[in-house]
Scaffold this active site. Structure first.
Site: not given
Ligand code: 5BU
Length: 265
Positions: A93
């Site tokens: 990011k």
């Molecule tokens: P989760 O465990 O499935 O919630 O992980 C989501 C990943 O995606 C995590 O590494 C965040 O940094 C990433 N992410 C997110 O969740 N939402 C966003 O809008 C963005 C990245 Br951009």
């Protein structure tokens, strides 16, 4: 299955080399899953590749959250990922001005030397994309930028008019691989896809087979609905790496996303 048959119009219009590479990997794996590999040790990360590498097309990393990071351990992890036919996507990011973003691609982590994809905000203006591309160029590598057009977390400030401006600016730039869309809201994704057209990727975090609210403001939507609404890759983290049996879950996400792609095409 041939990539052209599986991806249809997206294959024809999304001609960026890295996009084509991704679409081919996805076909070999029969999976549109990018694993958010949010484990904080090198052993934990390597274990994930062993357990689920065959069911996912890309690994999304946060290189700065690893407790025992070292350049040597990271180099080994990256070769392991390559051997497992996985793209490496650093979700850094970036958000600074172009020249500083270029320098941030180097530094201790040297992201330019191992990442195939990175994320960036467009808040500082379009030169950030040139800066990041120059970073890869400095080490004679190719890569693609995913611009944050939407986010999955509640209360985020990426409002529809901001999304429109990111899409308008990013769509015209050859260094832009695609956009991050909100996987937790299929209706938002449908409208994002309408704006983006078919020539760029949309990748979506906020996806889980158990839909609803997650930890600390995260929100989750269904993988099949995300792909039908226009997502080209579902980014799944805890749904896989925190599962009791990560391989079984990764397989389920792979099947849901791949079948949805075939249904969509
Ligand atoms: P989760 O465990 O499935 O919630 O992980 C989501 C990943 O995606 C995590 O590494 C965040 O940094 C990433 N992410 C997110 O969740 N939402 C966003 O809008 C963005 C990245 Br951009």
């Amino acid at each position: 299955m041939q990539a052209e048959a599986a991806w249809g119009v997206r294959w024809h219009q999304c001609t960026l080399p890295m996009a084509r590479t991704y679409m081919e990997v996805a076909c070999r794996k029969q999976s549109l899953v990018c694993l958010a590999a949010d484990r904080s040790t090198m052993a934990g990360l390597n274990q994930l590749i062993d357990e689920v590498g065959q069911y996912v097309a890309a690994l999304k990393t946060h290189v700065d959250l690893i407790d025992d990071w070292s350049p040597e351990a990271w180099a080994e992890f990256c070769s392991k990922a390559q051997e497992a036919d996985l793209l490496i996507f650093e979700d850094r990011k970036f958000a600074d001005i172009g020249g500083i973003s270029r320098k941030q691609m180097a530094g201790v982590y040297d992201i330019r030397s191992w990442s195939d994809l990175v994320t960036a905000h467009l808040i500082s203006g379009p030169d950030i994309v040139d800066g990041l591309q120059a970073g890869w160029g400095d080490v004679h590598r190719n890569g693609g930028v995913l611009l944050l057009a939407q986010m999955s977390s509640r209360g985020n400030l990426l409002h529809p008019d901001y999304t429109d401006k990111v899409v308008a600016s990013g769509s015209a730039h050859p260094g832009v691989f695609g956009f991050i869309g909100n996987g937790s809201r299929p209706e938002e994704l449908t409208s994002l896809r309408e704006k983006v057209g078919d020539s760029k990727m949309i990748w979506t975090p906020g996806v889980n087979l158990a839909v609803g609210d997650g930890e600390m403001g995260q929100r989750y939507g269904d993988p099949r609905l995300a792909v039908l609404a226009g997502s080209d890759c579902i980014i799944v983290g805890s749904g896989i790496h925190k599962a009791e049996r990560p391989a079984g879950q990764a397989k389920a996400y792979a099947a849901a996303s791949w079948n949805a792609l075939l249904e969509r095409t």
